[in-house]
Design a protein around this motif. Structure first.
Motif, PDB file in Angstrom:
ATOM      1  N   CYS A 187      -4.068   4.389   3.682  1.00 28.97           N
ATOM      2  CA  CYS A 187      -3.640   3.361   4.632  1.00 28.97           C
ATOM      3  C   CYS A 187      -4.682   2.256   4.746  1.00 28.97           C
ATOM      4  CB  CYS A 187      -3.395   3.972   6.005  1.00 28.97           C
ATOM      5  SG  CYS A 187      -1.941   5.033   6.138  1.00 28.97           S
ATOM      6  N   ALA A 188      -5.941   2.659   4.865  1.00 34.41           N
ATOM      7  CA  ALA A 188      -7.020   1.688   5.034  1.00 34.41           C
ATOM      8  C   ALA A 188      -7.143   0.774   3.830  1.00 34.41           C
ATOM      9  CB  ALA A 188      -8.334   2.424   5.282  1.00 34.41           C
ATOM     10  N   LEU A 189      -7.147   1.366   2.642  1.00 33.04           N
ATOM     11  CA  LEU A 189      -7.338   0.565   1.437  1.00 33.04           C
ATOM     12  C   LEU A 189      -6.107  -0.249   1.069  1.00 33.04           C
ATOM     13  CD1 LEU A 189      -9.463   2.942  -0.830  1.00 33.04           C
ATOM     14  CD2 LEU A 189     -10.183   1.298   0.898  1.00 33.04           C
ATOM     15  N   ALA A 190      -4.972   0.101   1.662  1.00 36.20           N
ATOM     16  CA  ALA A 190      -3.766  -0.701   1.471  1.00 36.20           C
ATOM     17  C   ALA A 190      -3.745  -1.903   2.407  1.00 36.20           C
ATOM     18  CB  ALA A 190      -2.526   0.155   1.691  1.00 36.20           C
ATOM     19  N   GLY A 191      -4.790  -2.016   3.238  1.00 39.63           N
ATOM     20  CA  GLY A 191      -4.895  -3.160   4.143  1.00 39.63           C
ATOM     21  C   GLY A 191      -4.253  -2.954   5.496  1.00 39.63           C
ATOM     22  N   MET A 192      -3.814  -1.722   5.787  1.00 43.23           N
ATOM     23  CA  MET A 192      -3.201  -1.457   7.097  1.00 43.23           C
ATOM     24  C   MET A 192      -4.271  -1.457   8.181  1.00 43.23           C
ATOM     25  SD  MET A 192      -0.433   1.538   6.234  1.00 43.23           S
ATOM     26  CE  MET A 192       0.595   1.455   4.767  1.00 43.23           C
ATOM     27  N   ASN A 193      -3.837  -1.747   9.397  1.00 39.39           N
ATOM     28  CA  ASN A 193      -4.742  -1.772  10.541  1.00 39.39           C
ATOM     29  C   ASN A 193      -4.018  -1.245  11.771  1.00 39.39           C
ATOM     30  OD1 ASN A 193      -7.159  -2.325  11.878  1.00 39.39           O
ATOM     31  ND2 ASN A 193      -6.542  -4.419  12.414  1.00 39.39           N
ATOM     32  N   ALA A 194      -4.760  -0.552  12.646  1.00 36.88           N
ATOM     33  CA  ALA A 194      -4.207  -0.025  13.896  1.00 36.88           C
ATOM     34  C   ALA A 194      -3.010   0.890  13.642  1.00 36.88           C
ATOM     35  CB  ALA A 194      -3.825  -1.172  14.836  1.00 36.88           C
ATOM     36  N   VAL A 195      -3.152   1.790  12.676  1.00 37.66           N
ATOM     37  CA  VAL A 195      -2.107   2.767  12.399  1.00 37.66           C
ATOM     38  C   VAL A 195      -2.724   4.157  12.357  1.00 37.66           C
ATOM     39  CG1 VAL A 195      -0.710   1.127  11.090  1.00 37.66           C
ATOM     40  CG2 VAL A 195      -2.319   2.639   9.881  1.00 37.66           C
ATOM     41  N   MET A 196      -1.877   5.157  12.357  1.00 36.34           N
ATOM     42  CA  MET A 196      -2.293   6.554  12.206  1.00 36.34           C
ATOM     43  C   MET A 196      -1.339   7.235  11.228  1.00 36.34           C
ATOM     44  SD  MET A 196      -2.449   9.645  15.064  1.00 36.34           S
ATOM     45  CE  MET A 196      -4.026   9.148  15.788  1.00 36.34           C
ATOM     46  N   PRO A 197      -1.852   7.959  10.240  1.00 38.26           N
ATOM     47  CA  PRO A 197      -0.969   8.744   9.381  1.00 38.26           C
ATOM     48  C   PRO A 197      -0.465   9.960  10.147  1.00 38.26           C
ATOM     49  CG  PRO A 197      -3.266   9.117   8.789  1.00 38.26           C
ATOM     50  CD  PRO A 197      -3.258   8.054   9.833  1.00 38.26           C
TER      51      PRO A 197
END
Length: 425
Positions: free
Chosen positions: A326-336
């Protein structure tokens, strides 16, 4: 914000709150996934406090074998803490300090492994990063023994404490049954669960049917009714010959008071609990005259890696790996989060969910999971809980017969900033 190479910068991982038997499996998932992508990983020593104090650990100094061994090692490998950041308005300086540390060490991704309060912190940090013009991606990584995070089907850490609780209930009940004719008539097991009765409900997996233990489960979702409790215990002993009770630490009386309020609060503002079992034991002995034994497993519930659920260990690792993705895909303020596809066979997957839908929300045990008489679980609860304790994932044993757990070197990163001076240390 300026664009940059997807793998430039470093990732910072931190553990928060009470640890679980499988939280280090999540750490292994994070570090191994990041290494595979060529991203350097620092860990904060003792959670968010380590980030504030600029006490960072270079995980590159750990061997591949040591990181792999985290998958079967309990505790928090890098240290955790109970420290709640105030709101942005109340203490902006703390958030600015975190961004200052991130900037000094080129931290571009922050993964915070914890529960509701941690999800809230990660959400706030994502907001302050934008406000200060610093490109930081903040990902919450799920972990609680209480299974009380919203959105996710279950929380990594819960499946193992659920298995420990069910097994302990079953084994202790066999012991009580064998001695009941001349000794103990009632056994009371106190389990964690401040507001949500997921762990107490898991004890119900130990047996099925009116005469199978646990004969009574006391949920925090229900008001404790002393008369009904005593009547149920008495009827069970008269019918079965003995009685096993599982009580959540968070049960309250009609006035809304915890039966086990220790009179203190932790750093998150939570009432410190503990003492439901002896309180109930005194009640049973005093009113019914039965010989009673009780147990308070406390930390044993969340540290029992030797009895971890295989499903739980796999999910803990999977959310760590997914958090990096998620982080390296550019997502922010999320949770898996974990999404259940089916009960039988049990199938699940990982999907990102917005932290705004998770932070500071508490998932209680559904009413449909509690039996109508209030003292047991329903078939629906059994269908939901049973898959989460499935399978074994035992740690390897050393020559001494004890589990071969790993202890990391945890070598520090050189500091670049002045010491942090909080208003309240």
């Amino acid at each position: 914000m300026p664009t940059r190479n997807a793998t430039s910068g470093r990732l910072l991982y931190a553990q928060s709150g009470g640890v679980t038997a499988v939280i280090n499996a999540t750490a292994a998932g994070v570090i191994e996934a990041a290494r595979a992508r060529g991203v350097a990983v620092y860990a904060a020593r003792n959670g968010i406090l380590g980030a504030l104090r600029e006490e960072l650990i270079d995980t590159a100094k750990e061997s591949k074998a040591a990181i792999a061994a985290l998958r079967h090692t309990p505790g928090g490998a890098f240290g955790s803490c109970r420290y709640k950041l105030k709101s942005l308005e109340a203490n902006r300086a703390e958030y600015e300090r975190l961004i200052e540390v991130f900037r000094a060490h080129d931290i571009r991704w922050f993964l915070y492994n914890g529960g509701n309060d941690s999800a809230d912190t990660a959400l706030k940090l994502s907001q302050i990063g934008k406000a200060l013009g610093y490109d930081i991606r903040c990902i919450g990584v799920p972990k609680t023994v209480d299974n009380d995070l919203a959105v996710t089907d279950c929380c990594p850490g819960f499946g193992s404490v659920a298995k420990y609780t069910a097994v302990s209930t079953l084994e202790a009940s066999l012991d009580v049954a064998s001695m009941a004719s001349t000794s103990t008539k009632v056994f009371i097991l106190e389990v964690m669960g401040r507001h949500a009765g997921w762990i107490a409900a898991a004890a119900g997996l130990a047996g099925e049917g009116a005469d199978a233990p646990p004969h009574l489960i006391l949920f925090p979702e229900n008001v404790f009714d002393e008369a009904a409790f005593l009547a149920k215990v008495k009827a069970t002993v008269e019918r079965v010959g003995w009685c096993t009770v599982v009580a959540s630490e968070g049960i309250r009386n009609a006035a809304g008071q915890f039966l086990a309020d220790a009179g203190t609060r932790d750093a998150f503002g939570h009432v410190q609990l503990g003492g439901v079992a002896p309180t109930l034991a005194g009640l049973v002995k005093g009113r019914l005259g039965y010989k009673v034994h009780w147990a308070l497993p406390d930390y044993l519930q969340r540290s029992a890696r030797h009895l971890a659920s295989k499903v739980d260990a796999e999910q803990a690792y999977a959310v760590g790996k997914a958090a990096v993705d998620c982080a390296l895909a550019g997502m922010n303020a999320v949770m898996p989060v974990i999404v259940r596809n089916s009960d039988s066979p049990y199938r699940w997957k990982i999907e990102p969910a917005p932290l705004a839908k998770i932070a500071n929300r508490e998932k209680k045990l559904p009413r449909g999971f509690i039996r109508k008489d209030g003292f047991g679980i329903t078939a629906a609860a059994r269908r939901h809980l049973a898959p989460l304790i499935a399978g074994e994932a035992p740690p390897p044993n050393g020559k001494d017969g004890l589990p071969a757990y790993v202890q990391l070197k945890n070598l520090p990163v050189a500091k670049k900033l002045a010491a942090w001076s909080p208003d309240k240390p």
